[in-house]
Write a protein that holds these residues in place. Structure first.
Motif, PDB file in Angstrom:
ATOM      1  N   GLU A 237      52.460 -33.234   2.650  1.00 32.75           N
ATOM      2  CA  GLU A 237      52.638 -33.620   3.995  1.00 32.75           C
ATOM      3  C   GLU A 237      53.657 -34.756   3.804  1.00 32.75           C
ATOM      4  O   GLU A 237      53.414 -36.129   3.105  1.00 32.75           O
ATOM      5  N   GLY A 238      54.765 -34.575   4.576  1.00 31.84           N
ATOM      6  CA  GLY A 238      55.847 -35.569   4.715  1.00 31.84           C
ATOM      7  C   GLY A 238      56.567 -35.950   3.734  1.00 31.84           C
ATOM      8  O   GLY A 238      57.564 -36.771   3.757  1.00 31.84           O
ATOM      9  N   LYS A 239      56.539 -35.205   2.625  1.00 26.39           N
ATOM     10  CA  LYS A 239      57.590 -35.193   1.530  1.00 26.39           C
ATOM     11  C   LYS A 239      58.798 -34.208   1.787  1.00 26.39           C
ATOM     12  O   LYS A 239      58.797 -33.481   2.320  1.00 26.39           O
ATOM     13  N   SER A 240      59.953 -34.825   1.127  1.00 20.12           N
ATOM     14  CA  SER A 240      61.226 -33.956   1.372  1.00 20.12           C
ATOM     15  C   SER A 240      61.400 -33.352   0.105  1.00 20.12           C
ATOM     16  O   SER A 240      60.982 -33.396  -1.122  1.00 20.12           O
ATOM     17  N   TYR A 241      62.131 -31.954   0.085  1.00 20.21           N
ATOM     18  CA  TYR A 241      62.234 -31.163  -0.669  1.00 20.21           C
ATOM     19  C   TYR A 241      63.649 -30.775  -0.659  1.00 20.21           C
ATOM     20  O   TYR A 241      64.348 -30.621   0.375  1.00 20.21           O
ATOM     21  N   ALA A 242      64.289 -30.246  -1.834  1.00 17.74           N
ATOM     22  CA  ALA A 242      65.628 -29.576  -2.158  1.00 17.74           C
ATOM     23  C   ALA A 242      65.603 -28.328  -2.488  1.00 17.74           C
ATOM     24  O   ALA A 242      64.910 -28.115  -3.345  1.00 17.74           O
ATOM     25  N   TRP A 243      66.351 -27.244  -2.106  1.00 16.62           N
ATOM     26  CA  TRP A 243      66.267 -26.020  -2.687  1.00 16.62           C
ATOM     27  C   TRP A 243      67.672 -25.700  -2.718  1.00 16.62           C
ATOM     28  O   TRP A 243      68.810 -25.830  -1.983  1.00 16.62           O
ATOM     29  N   GLN A 244      67.995 -24.617  -3.723  1.00 13.80           N
ATOM     30  CA  GLN A 244      69.355 -24.115  -4.219  1.00 13.80           C
ATOM     31  C   GLN A 244      68.971 -22.627  -4.778  1.00 13.80           C
ATOM     32  O   GLN A 244      67.966 -22.414  -5.471  1.00 13.80           O
ATOM     33  N   LEU A 245      70.126 -21.706  -4.411  1.00 12.47           N
ATOM     34  CA  LEU A 245      70.048 -20.388  -5.088  1.00 12.47           C
ATOM     35  C   LEU A 245      71.122 -20.285  -6.047  1.00 12.47           C
ATOM     36  O   LEU A 245      72.157 -21.004  -5.806  1.00 12.47           O
ATOM     37  N   LYS A 246      71.118 -19.495  -7.103  1.00 11.99           N
ATOM     38  CA  LYS A 246      72.196 -18.915  -8.351  1.00 11.99           C
ATOM     39  C   LYS A 246      72.089 -17.397  -8.173  1.00 11.99           C
ATOM     40  O   LYS A 246      71.053 -16.731  -8.450  1.00 11.99           O
ATOM     41  N   ALA A 247      73.288 -16.999  -7.751  1.00  8.82           N
ATOM     42  CA  ALA A 247      73.436 -15.556  -7.833  1.00  8.82           C
ATOM     43  C   ALA A 247      73.822 -15.179  -9.197  1.00  8.82           C
ATOM     44  O   ALA A 247      74.720 -15.497  -9.768  1.00  8.82           O
ATOM     45  N   VAL A 248      73.089 -14.109 -10.044  1.00 10.41           N
ATOM     46  CA  VAL A 248      73.289 -13.719 -11.515  1.00 10.41           C
ATOM     47  C   VAL A 248      73.217 -12.307 -11.213  1.00 10.41           C
ATOM     48  O   VAL A 248      72.414 -11.484 -10.446  1.00 10.41           O
ATOM     49  N   ASP A 249      73.718 -11.807 -12.254  1.00 10.52           N
ATOM     50  CA  ASP A 249      73.480 -10.396 -12.656  1.00 10.52           C
ATOM     51  C   ASP A 249      72.184 -10.090 -13.430  1.00 10.52           C
ATOM     52  O   ASP A 249      71.597 -11.186 -13.888  1.00 10.52           O
ATOM     53  N   ASN A 250      72.001  -9.062 -14.071  1.00 11.00           N
ATOM     54  CA  ASN A 250      70.729  -8.611 -14.779  1.00 11.00           C
ATOM     55  C   ASN A 250      70.660  -9.367 -16.121  1.00 11.00           C
ATOM     56  O   ASN A 250      69.852  -9.318 -16.903  1.00 11.00           O
ATOM     57  N   ASP A 251      71.975  -9.862 -16.690  1.00  6.03           N
ATOM     58  CA  ASP A 251      71.918 -10.625 -17.846  1.00  6.03           C
ATOM     59  C   ASP A 251      71.968 -12.030 -17.624  1.00  6.03           C
ATOM     60  O   ASP A 251      72.000 -12.926 -18.571  1.00  6.03           O
ATOM     61  N   GLY A 252      71.632 -12.472 -16.300  1.00  7.76           N
ATOM     62  CA  GLY A 252      71.495 -14.007 -15.897  1.00  7.76           C
ATOM     63  C   GLY A 252      72.821 -14.642 -15.856  1.00  7.76           C
ATOM     64  O   GLY A 252      72.769 -15.964 -15.770  1.00  7.76           O
ATOM     65  N   GLU A 253      73.757 -13.739 -16.007  1.00  5.49           N
ATOM     66  CA  GLU A 253      75.391 -14.600 -15.708  1.00  5.49           C
ATOM     67  C   GLU A 253      75.448 -14.651 -14.390  1.00  5.49           C
ATOM     68  O   GLU A 253      75.346 -13.659 -13.593  1.00  5.49           O
ATOM     69  N   PRO A 254      76.245 -15.613 -13.866  1.00  2.00           N
ATOM     70  CA  PRO A 254      76.653 -15.883 -12.561  1.00  2.00           C
ATOM     71  C   PRO A 254      77.790 -14.674 -12.147  1.00  2.00           C
ATOM     72  O   PRO A 254      78.667 -14.378 -12.712  1.00  2.00           O
ATOM     73  N   ILE A 255      77.578 -14.231 -10.944  1.00  6.42           N
ATOM     74  CA  ILE A 255      78.449 -13.438 -10.139  1.00  6.42           C
ATOM     75  C   ILE A 255      79.026 -13.609  -8.987  1.00  6.42           C
ATOM     76  O   ILE A 255      79.436 -12.645  -8.391  1.00  6.42           O
ATOM     77  N   ALA A 256      79.212 -15.065  -8.990  1.00  7.35           N
ATOM     78  CA  ALA A 256      80.011 -15.378  -7.610  1.00  7.35           C
ATOM     79  C   ALA A 256      80.569 -16.661  -7.919  1.00  7.35           C
ATOM     80  O   ALA A 256      80.325 -17.197  -8.878  1.00  7.35           O
ATOM     81  N   LEU A 257      81.424 -17.073  -7.151  1.00  8.90           N
ATOM     82  CA  LEU A 257      82.088 -18.429  -7.260  1.00  8.90           C
ATOM     83  C   LEU A 257      81.342 -19.646  -7.296  1.00  8.90           C
ATOM     84  O   LEU A 257      80.167 -19.434  -6.964  1.00  8.90           O
TER      85      LEU A 257
END
Length: 284
Positions: A237-257
Motif C-alpha cells: 500500500e502506497g508504494k511506487s513501482y516501475a515496470w519495463q518490457l524487453k522484446a526478445v526471440d527464443n534465444d533471449g536476443e533482443p528483436i527490436a530497437l
C-alpha cells in the motif's frame, strides 16, 4: 621507346581481350528478398531468401568458386566469404543456386566493427546492405561474372506500454499489464521479459530498474497482456513501482530497437480500502 610503348599497349590489349572473351562465356542474376530475415542461421538454412542464377555459355569443363561480399551503408564492407570449389563438366549450362548454397559463413572474414554484433546476436544489425556474388577462377581469381542485389534489415519499434499508465494509481492487487506488441515481418514468435521493481525515495525509475531487486521478473510468450501473479511478491500500500518490457526471440536476443527495451512506466498501489479510487483506462 615508342616501339616499346606500342608493344606493351598491344600486350595489355591482348590480355584484356582474353579476359573479356572469357567473361563473355558467363552471366549471372542475383535475386534477394528486399527485407529478408536478419538471422545468419536463416541465410544458411532457409532457401527462400534469395537465388543466384549462373549461366555458362562455354562448351568445356570449367571450375569456379563463389566469392561473396556484404557491404552496408553505415560500415562499408562488412564481410567476405569464399565457397568451396565447384565445377561444370561441360556447357552450355544454367544452374540456379539458393542462398544457402552460395552463401557460406564457414570461410568468412568479418569487419572488426561488425564482428562482435553479429557473433553476439547471430544476426545482421539494422542497416541497408548490398550483397555481391563474384564467380571466380579458383586458380587466379579472375572474375567470370558478378551480380549484386540490395536488401534492408529493419527492426521494429520496441513494445509500447499502455497499462498501468505512467504515474497512475492502481487499486487492483493483481493488476493487469497491457502493451502494444512488436510486429515482425516474418511472424517469428516474440517473447516479452517483464520486470517490476519498487522505486525507493529519491530514486529515478531508471535507477530503480537497473539497481533494485525485482519483485517480479518473468518471460511472457507471444501475448501483450499479463496479470500480476498471486505467487509474486505482493504490492504494498502506497508504494511506487516501475515496470519495463524487453522484446526478445527464443534465444533471449533482443528483436527490436533500443535493445528491445520499452520505456519505463511507474505506478503507485493504492487499494480501495486504503483510499485508492483511480481505475485504469486505455490512453487515447
Amino acid at each position: 621507346m615508342r616501339k616499346i610503348f606500342i608493344y606493351l599497349s598491344f600486350i595489355v590489349f591482348f590480355l584484356s581481350s582474353i579476359i573479356n572473351s572469357q567473361s563473355m562465356d558467363w552471366s549471372s542474376i542475383l535475386i534477394i528478398n528486399p527485407n529478408p530475415s536478419p538471422y545468419l542461421k536463416d541465410w544458411e538454412g532457409n532457401p527462400a531468401l534469395g537465388s543466384f542464377t549462373l549461366n555458362y555459355m562455354g562448351t568445356g569443363y570449367v571450375k569456379f568458386k563463389f566469392r561473396i561480399t556484404f557491404s552496408s551503408t553505415k560500415v562499408g564492407e562488412v564481410a567476405t566469404a569464399l565457397s568451396t570449389e565447384r565445377e561444370f563438366l561441360s556447357g552450355p549450362m544454367t544452374q540456379v543456386f539458393t542462398n544457402n548454397e552460395f552463401v557460406s559463413f564457414e570461410n568468412v572474414t568479418l569487419n572488426n566493427e561488425f564482428r562482435d554484433k553479429v557473433i553476439r546476436a547471430g544476426r545482421f544489425p539494422e542497416d541497408n546492405y548490398q550483397l555481391c556474388v563474384d564467380v571466380i577462377n579458383p586458380e587466379n581469381s579472375v572474375i567470370y561474372t558478378t551480380a549484386c542485389a540490395e536488401f534492408s534489415v529493419f527492426y521494429p519499434d520496441p513494445p509500447q506500454l499502455l497499462l498501468p499508465q505512467n504515474g497512475s494509481n492502481v487499486s487492483e492487487l493483481f493488476t493487469t499489464f497491457v502493451w502494444n506488441p512488436v510486429f515482425l515481418l516474418n511472424n517469428d514468435p516474440i517473447n516479452y521479459q517483464i520486470k517490476v521493481v519498487e522505486v525507493l525515495n529519491n530514486q529515478t525509475p531508471l535507477k530503480a530498474i537497473q539497481a533494485n531487486i525485482p519483485l517480479l521478473e518473468t518471460t511472457i510468450n507471444n501475448t501483450s497482456l499479463f496479470v500480476y501473479p498471486p505467487d509474486a511478491y505482493p504490492l504494498d500500500e502506497g508504494k511506487s513501482y516501475a515496470w519495463q518490457l524487453k522484446a526478445v526471440d527464443n534465444d533471449g536476443e533482443p528483436i527490436a530497437l533500443n535493445d528491445g527495451l520499452s520505456e519505463i512506466y511507474t505506478f503507485t498501489y493504492k487499494s480501495l480500502s486504503g483510499g485508492g479510487t483511480i481505475t485504469q483506462e486505455l490512453p487515447d
